[in-house]
Design a protein around this motif. Structure first.
Motif, mmCIF file in Angstrom:
data_model
loop_
_atom_site.group_PDB
_atom_site.id
_atom_site.type_symbol
_atom_site.label_atom_id
_atom_site.label_comp_id
_atom_site.label_asym_id
_atom_site.label_seq_id
_atom_site.Cartn_x
_atom_site.Cartn_y
_atom_site.Cartn_z
ATOM 1 N N ARG A 46 0.833 -1.206 0.000
ATOM 2 C CA ARG A 46 0.000 0.000 0.000
ATOM 3 C C ARG A 46 0.869 1.259 0.000
ATOM 4 O O ARG A 46 0.588 2.221 -0.717
ATOM 5 C CB ARG A 46 -0.920 -0.002 1.224
ATOM 6 C CG ARG A 46 -1.957 1.083 1.186
ATOM 7 C CD ARG A 46 -2.981 0.991 2.290
ATOM 8 N NE ARG A 46 -2.913 -0.259 3.018
ATOM 9 C CZ ARG A 46 -3.074 -0.388 4.327
ATOM 10 N NH1 ARG A 46 -3.315 0.651 5.069
ATOM 11 N NH2 ARG A 46 -3.005 -1.557 4.912
ATOM 12 N N TYR A 47 1.935 1.257 0.789
ATOM 13 C CA TYR A 47 2.846 2.399 0.853
ATOM 14 C C TYR A 47 3.473 2.661 -0.519
ATOM 15 O O TYR A 47 3.511 3.805 -0.989
ATOM 16 C CB TYR A 47 3.930 2.146 1.899
ATOM 17 C CG TYR A 47 5.048 3.144 1.874
ATOM 18 C CD1 TYR A 47 4.885 4.408 2.455
ATOM 19 C CD2 TYR A 47 6.260 2.858 1.261
ATOM 20 C CE1 TYR A 47 5.912 5.340 2.423
ATOM 21 C CE2 TYR A 47 7.286 3.782 1.222
ATOM 22 C CZ TYR A 47 7.113 5.018 1.810
ATOM 23 O OH TYR A 47 8.128 5.934 1.767
ATOM 24 N N LEU A 48 3.963 1.591 -1.160
ATOM 25 C CA LEU A 48 4.604 1.751 -2.466
ATOM 26 C C LEU A 48 3.614 2.205 -3.529
ATOM 27 O O LEU A 48 3.958 3.022 -4.391
ATOM 28 C CB LEU A 48 5.286 0.452 -2.875
ATOM 29 C CG LEU A 48 6.496 0.051 -2.024
ATOM 30 C CD1 LEU A 48 7.001 -1.324 -2.429
ATOM 31 C CD2 LEU A 48 7.600 1.087 -2.103
ATOM 32 N N GLU A 49 2.389 1.699 -3.470
ATOM 33 C CA GLU A 49 1.375 2.154 -4.426
ATOM 34 C C GLU A 49 1.077 3.638 -4.233
ATOM 35 O O GLU A 49 0.918 4.382 -5.206
ATOM 36 C CB GLU A 49 0.097 1.335 -4.266
ATOM 37 C CG GLU A 49 0.209 -0.065 -4.824
ATOM 38 C CD GLU A 49 -0.996 -0.930 -4.507
ATOM 39 O OE1 GLU A 49 -1.878 -0.502 -3.711
ATOM 40 O OE2 GLU A 49 -1.071 -2.039 -5.057
ATOM 41 N N ARG A 54 2.194 9.216 -6.744
ATOM 42 C CA ARG A 54 2.669 10.601 -6.695
ATOM 43 C C ARG A 54 3.891 10.812 -7.587
ATOM 44 O O ARG A 54 4.433 11.917 -7.650
ATOM 45 C CB ARG A 54 3.028 10.983 -5.260
ATOM 46 C CG ARG A 54 1.866 10.925 -4.302
ATOM 47 C CD ARG A 54 2.211 11.474 -2.938
ATOM 48 N NE ARG A 54 3.571 11.192 -2.520
ATOM 49 C CZ ARG A 54 3.920 10.847 -1.288
ATOM 50 N NH1 ARG A 54 3.023 10.744 -0.350
ATOM 51 N NH2 ARG A 54 5.179 10.626 -0.992
ATOM 52 N N ALA A 55 4.336 9.756 -8.249
ATOM 53 C CA ALA A 55 5.563 9.826 -9.038
ATOM 54 C C ALA A 55 5.383 10.717 -10.266
ATOM 55 O O ALA A 55 4.287 10.893 -10.770
ATOM 56 C CB ALA A 55 5.982 8.434 -9.476
ATOM 57 N N SER A 56 6.507 11.265 -10.711
ATOM 58 C CA SER A 56 6.508 12.105 -11.893
ATOM 59 C C SER A 56 7.633 11.628 -12.805
ATOM 60 O O SER A 56 8.818 11.673 -12.437
ATOM 61 C CB SER A 56 6.742 13.563 -11.501
ATOM 62 O OG SER A 56 7.114 14.324 -12.619
ATOM 63 N N LYS A 57 7.280 11.180 -13.987
ATOM 64 C CA LYS A 57 8.294 10.724 -14.942
ATOM 65 C C LYS A 57 9.220 11.866 -15.322
ATOM 66 O O LYS A 57 10.428 11.671 -15.464
ATOM 67 C CB LYS A 57 7.620 10.141 -16.184
ATOM 68 C CG LYS A 57 8.592 9.534 -17.153
ATOM 69 C CD LYS A 57 7.891 8.849 -18.308
ATOM 70 C CE LYS A 57 8.888 8.231 -19.252
ATOM 71 N NZ LYS A 57 8.227 7.560 -20.374
ATOM 72 N N GLU A 58 8.671 13.061 -15.454
ATOM 73 C CA GLU A 58 9.492 14.218 -15.828
ATOM 74 C C GLU A 58 10.546 14.515 -14.750
ATOM 75 O O GLU A 58 11.710 14.765 -15.065
ATOM 76 C CB GLU A 58 8.612 15.464 -16.054
ATOM 77 C CG GLU A 58 7.715 15.370 -17.273
ATOM 78 C CD GLU A 58 6.486 14.475 -17.052
ATOM 79 O OE1 GLU A 58 6.059 14.292 -15.888
ATOM 80 O OE2 GLU A 58 5.977 13.938 -18.045
#
Length: 77
Positions: A46-49, A54-58
């Motif tokens: 759950r934490y990793l998901e 919130r990740a940003s490829k840029e």
């Protein structure tokens, strides 16, 4: 602290009993430890998901672009 009455197949009970004896712990301690490990696995997922959402490829590519273009050390190959 709560208590739980639990039914399990005889083969599981035998395996748990043998493994608990090998570790010199009670069956109760073994089962509590197994439940704690399973809870930790679900919480980690759950934490990793949450972090991935919130990740940003840029931003990742921006940071990656700052890394030097050098060959890794021999022990890292």
């Amino acid at each position: 602290m709560g208590s739980l009455s639990l039914r399990m197949p005889d083969s599981y009970h035998t395996a748990v009993k043998e493994l608990a004896m090998q570790d010199n712990i009670s069956i109760n301690q073994f089962i509590v430890s197994a439940v704690a490990e399973k809870i930790a696995a679900f919480e980690t997922e759950r934490y990793l998901e949450t972090r991935a959402s919130r990740a940003s490829k840029e931003k990742f590519l921006s940071v990656l672009a700052k890394a030097p273009a050098t060959e890794p050390e021999e022990f890292d190959r």
